[in-house]
Design an enzyme around this catalytic site. Structure first.
Site, mmCIF file in Angstrom:
data_model
loop_
_atom_site.group_PDB
_atom_site.id
_atom_site.type_symbol
_atom_site.label_atom_id
_atom_site.label_comp_id
_atom_site.label_asym_id
_atom_site.label_seq_id
_atom_site.Cartn_x
_atom_site.Cartn_y
_atom_site.Cartn_z
ATOM 1 N N SER A 25 0.851 -1.192 0.000
ATOM 2 C CA SER A 25 0.000 0.000 0.000
ATOM 3 C C SER A 25 0.881 1.235 0.000
ATOM 4 C CB SER A 25 -0.899 0.000 1.249
ATOM 5 O OG SER A 25 -1.557 1.250 1.406
ATOM 6 N N TYR A 30 -1.076 -1.179 10.380
ATOM 7 C CA TYR A 30 -1.328 -1.410 8.960
ATOM 8 C C TYR A 30 -0.176 -0.875 8.113
ATOM 9 C CZ TYR A 30 -3.502 -1.517 4.384
ATOM 10 O OH TYR A 30 -3.761 -1.773 3.057
#
Length: 249
Positions: free
Chosen positions: A135, A145
């Site tokens: 990401s 994350y």
């Protein structure tokens, strides 16, 4: 006919990879937790593209699920797409530690183990590729994350360098916001995210396949996010982390 194994294959970027690779003539091995949905997607792909589609139900947050996929990879595939992943709606200090550990299991341990399971066969055959879906969050500081995705990028680049064979490729894919089920499943409010930042999953996959063919080790699809990452490198990390935290909330 080449074979591709895709984790998290029933929705979003994983499903887009399945469509693109089926259209390119790949046989598919689709991995996801929902066996019924997996079978439905497999049937649709067989009917539309006329390719072989194998369903492999597995929960990558469990050792049993990982072992099942590892075994299939050792049988030989030409492309592995490590796409399975999820997010949390809360900030780090609000998330139960069990949920954080599950994220690390799926985002990091699964990527590590599945990549290690597939690479020996690829090296022996002198061809193959691994795409690890990370990401743009990997380049910024915001909770587990982004930390886990930063690990995916670092691991992918290091593994590609160690393999040292242009015919056996390892690439990290780093998209920004993509119109998928990802945010809905995590109960995230996305109403504050500007419309121009959203990408389409099919476009992300097309960019990824182009960058893979070019031999890139990190793919950032779309010029908007290339600019975001480039600018972020010149901004002090304290400012970046504070902005990311406010944006995340």
């Amino acid at each position: 006919m080449p074979t591709a194994l895709i984790t998290g294959a029933t929705a979003g970027i994983g499903a887009a990879f399945a469509r693109r690779l089926a259209a390119d003539g790949f046989s598919l091995v689709l991995v996801a937790r929902d066996e019924a949905r997996l079978g439905e997607i497999a049937g649709q792909l067989k009917l539309r593209y006329g390719v072989s589609v194998e369903s492999l139900p597995a929960d990558l947050a469990t050792d049993d699920g990982l072992a099942r996929v590892e075994a299939r990879l050792r049988d030989g595939v030409d492309l592995l797409v490590n796409n399975a992943g999820f997010g949390h709606p809360q900030n780090f200090l609000e998330v139960p530690v069990e949920d954080e550990l599950r994220m690390l299991k799926v985002h990091c341990e699964a990527v590590l183990r599945l990549t290690l399971a597939v690479l020996p066969g690829m090296k022996e055959r002198d061809r193959g590729a691994v795409i690890n879906v990370a990401s743009v969050a990997a380049f910024f500081v915001h909770g587990t994350y982004s930390a886990s995705k930063a690990w995916v990028v670092n691991f992918s680049e290091a593994t590609a360098a160690e393999v040292g064979n242009p015919r056996v490729k390892v690439m990290a894919l780093c998209p920004g916001f993509v119109r998928t089920e990802f945010h809905d499943r995590a109960y995230m409010d996305t109403s504050h995210i500007p419309g121009f930042l959203w990408l389409k999953a099919d476009n992300v996959v097309n960019a990824a396949m182009r960058d893979l063919a070019l031999g890139k080790r990190v793919s950032i699809p779309d010029v908007r996010y290339k600019a975001v990452v480039a600018i972020g490198k010149f901004v002090p990390r304290t400012i970046v982390s504070g902005t990311a935290a406010r944006f995340g909330r």
